[in-house]
Structure formats: structure tokens, C-alpha cells
Design an enzyme around this catalytic site. Structure first.
Site, PDB file in Angstrom:
ATOM      1  N   HIS A  93       0.774  -1.339  -0.086  1.00  0.00           N
ATOM      2  CA  HIS A  93       0.422   0.098   0.096  1.00  0.00           C
ATOM      3  C   HIS A  93       1.419   1.258   0.189  1.00  0.00           C
ATOM      4  O   HIS A  93       2.131   1.552   1.001  1.00  0.00           O
ATOM      5  CB  HIS A  93      -0.701   0.093   1.289  1.00  0.00           C
ATOM      6  CG  HIS A  93      -1.794   0.955   1.528  1.00  0.00           C
ATOM      7  ND1 HIS A  93      -1.229   2.835   1.519  1.00  0.00           N
ATOM      8  CD2 HIS A  93      -3.238   1.247   0.676  1.00  0.00           C
ATOM      9  CE1 HIS A  93      -2.819   3.259   1.392  1.00  0.00           C
ATOM     10  NE2 HIS A  93      -3.782   2.709   0.665  1.00  0.00           N
ATOM     11  N   GLU A 165      -4.073   2.074  -7.162  1.00  0.00           N
ATOM     12  CA  GLU A 165      -4.380   3.747  -6.929  1.00  0.00           C
ATOM     13  C   GLU A 165      -3.145   4.909  -7.201  1.00  0.00           C
ATOM     14  O   GLU A 165      -2.339   4.646  -6.191  1.00  0.00           O
ATOM     15  CB  GLU A 165      -4.478   2.952  -4.409  1.00  0.00           C
ATOM     16  CG  GLU A 165      -5.136   1.801  -4.509  1.00  0.00           C
ATOM     17  CD  GLU A 165      -5.706   2.104  -3.449  1.00  0.00           C
ATOM     18  OE1 GLU A 165      -7.014   1.851  -2.788  1.00  0.00           O
ATOM     19  OE2 GLU A 165      -4.408   2.201  -2.851  1.00  0.00           O
TER      20      GLU A 165
HETATM   21  P1  PGA Z   1      -9.599   5.978   0.736  1.00  0.00           P
HETATM   22  O1  PGA Z   1      -8.620   4.877   0.653  1.00  0.00           O
HETATM   23  O2  PGA Z   1     -10.977   5.097   0.518  1.00  0.00           O
HETATM   24  O3  PGA Z   1      -9.877   6.696   1.728  1.00  0.00           O
HETATM   25  O4  PGA Z   1      -8.656   7.148  -0.132  1.00  0.00           O
HETATM   26  C1  PGA Z   1      -7.804   4.050  -0.124  1.00  0.00           C
HETATM   27  C2  PGA Z   1      -6.930   3.178   0.096  1.00  0.00           C
HETATM   28  O5  PGA Z   1      -5.946   3.735   0.632  1.00  0.00           O
HETATM   29  O6  PGA Z   1      -6.783   2.361  -0.026  1.00  0.00           O
END
Ligand code: PGA
Length: 256
Positions: A93, A165
Site C-alpha cells: 500500500h 491506487e
Molecule cells: P481512500 O483510501 O478510499 O480513503 O482514498 C483508499 C486506500 O488507501 O486504499
């Protein structure tokens, strides 16, 4: 292909709060044969929640773990220790990369450790705002993707879930900082093309790709209909039960 709706709770909820949330979520979950609902609580809550959860309805994920099975690694939890407790683990992540200094080498070992311990890794990749501004998105995505997969056998590719992401779109409150479905589509295409070029078409077809970055009930439908997307990784919105179940309903409508 299944549709994945994964809630990343990050550093939120006490064990008691997590247990109450889970109880309510399991009651609220609709029938969803083709959908996999997963939540990723803090490590300390995983073991008690694993006794509470109905695995026919939903699954648990770890947010992070260390790649060695055991040894002199104070403060760490291994994938071996998590096997039997979780079915999935978020790996790489961006908060682990940028706050805690994880690099592609370490992340590759974590992906391999997860697979070795029969936990499906959700490998997170994504460019930062400045990398995008400098036109480095393609290189960053390729490096993080192939780097993260570099320690597993080709046959194990299908066990890995990829989550795109974009770092600049995570926890965003401004609409201008949301990724547009077109921007997501472009990177998902790049991810799938990179996988096809490296592992072949047949192997790539079995890989699920998720999107994450400020997903909420009003934008979930648009992201879920991006070609090549198989689900969502949700942070902030997954902490509010009604929002999380609304996203599940949207997924049921557009995907199942
Ligand atoms: P968010 O987080 O939906 O709050 O943007 C997503 C993540 O970091 O996995």
C-alpha cells in the site's frame, strides 16, 4: 470473474468497534454469489474477528505483514502467523511505501510470502502526483507491477490481485483530486498490457484488477464500469457502514 469490494480500514476502530461493525455488516450483506466482500482491519483485530466472521458471506484481509515466517524481527507479524486467519492481504500500500519505506524488493518478498502461505496478496501500485506531472506514470506502474511480482512463479500470477491506487487520489476531499474513469481506464489498460507482454494473454485473463482512491457510493458505479476493472479498494468510505453497503449494492447492480 468475481467482483471484489474490499474495505481498507487503515488505523481505525478498536477491536470492540470492529466487532460491532462486522456484526452489522454481515446482517446487512445481500446475497452475492459473484461478489467477494472483504474487510481489512488492524492486525490486532484479525484473530478475534476470524472467529466471528461467516466466511460464506465475506472474508478478512491483513493490511500488511512481514515476509519472513519467523525470527528476530521485533514488532512484526508474519504471513505464516496470519494463515488460517485471513484469506487476503494488502501488500505494498502506498502508505507502507511512503510512510514506512517499503520498496519493490521488499514488496516482492511479501507477495511471495503471502502466496507461500495461501493468502491472496492484493498488490497495490500507483504513481504520486509529481510522478504523473513529470510523465513518469507508465514507468512507475511497470516497475511497481513487475517488481512486485518478481519473486513468484509464473503459475502463481493468477493468485495475485492488482490494485491500482493513484497516490494523489487517495483520501481526497476535493473533486479536482479524484481520478476520472478515463484516467483509470488508461492505467488499467497499461497494467493489463504489461501483464500480457510478460506472462501471456491466457494468464493475464485470470488476474483481477481493482481500483482505489476516494471511492464512495456516488462514484463507485463509474469506476466499476471501467473496462478491465474487477472491483474496488475502499478506505474512508468503508468506515461508514451505510456507505460501504451502498457501494456493495452499486456493485451488485452494475457487475452481477
Ligand atoms: P481512500 O483510501 O478510499 O480513503 O482514498 C483508499 C486506500 O488507501 O486504499
Amino acid at each position: 470473474m468475481k467482483t471484489y469490494i474490499v474495505g481498507n480500514w487503515k488505523l481505525n476502530f478498536t477491536v470492540g468497534e470492529a466487532s460491532i461493525y462486522l456484526h452489522k455488516l454481515m446482517k446487512a450483506l445481500p446475497n452475492h454469489r459473484d461478489m467477494e466482500v472483504v474487510v481489512a482491519p488492524s492486525t490486532v483485530a484479525l484473530q478475534p474477528l476470524s472467529l466471528q466472521i461467516d466466511r460464506h458471506k465475506m472474508k478478512l484481509a491483513a493490511q500488511n505483514a512481514f515476509y519472513r515466517d519467523y525470527g528476530a524481527y521485533t514488532g512484526e507479524t508474519s504471513f505464516l502467523q496470519l494463515s488460517g486467519i485471513v484469506d487476503y492481504a494488502i501488500v505494498g500500500h502506498s502508505e507502507q511505501r511512503y510512510i514506512f519505506g517499503q520498496d519493490d524488493k521488499m514488496i516482492a518478498k511479501e507477495v511471495a510470502a503471502a502466496v507461500r502461505n495461501r493468502i491472496r496478496p492484493i498488490l497495490c501500485i500507483g504513481e504520486t502526483e509529481s510522478e504523473r506531472a513529470f510523465g513518469e506514470t507508465t514507468d512507475v506502474i511497470r516497475d511497481q507491477l513487475l517488481g512486485g511480482l518478481s519473486e513468484i512463479a509464473d503459475d502463481d500470477l493468477e493468485k495475485v490481485i492488482i490494485a491500482y491506487e493513484p497516490v494523489w487520489a487517495i483520501s481526497s476531499t476535493k473533486v479536482s483530486k479524484l481520478a476520472t474513469p478515463d484516467e483509470v481506464a488508461e492505467v488499467v489498460k497499461l497494467i493489463r498490457k504489461t501483464l500480457v507482454d510478460t506472462y501471456g494473454k491466457k494468464a493475464t485473463e485470470k488476474v483481477s484488477v481493482l481500483f482505489g482512491g476516494s471511492v464512495n457510493p456516488s462514484n463507485a458505479g463509474a469506476y466499476l464500469t471501467v473496462p478491465g476493472i474487477n472491483g474496488l479498494l475502499i478506505g474512508g468510505s468503508s468506515l461508514i457502514l451505510s456507505e460501504f453497503t451502498d457501494i456493495i449494492e452499486v456493485a451488485k447492480r452494475v457487475k452481477v
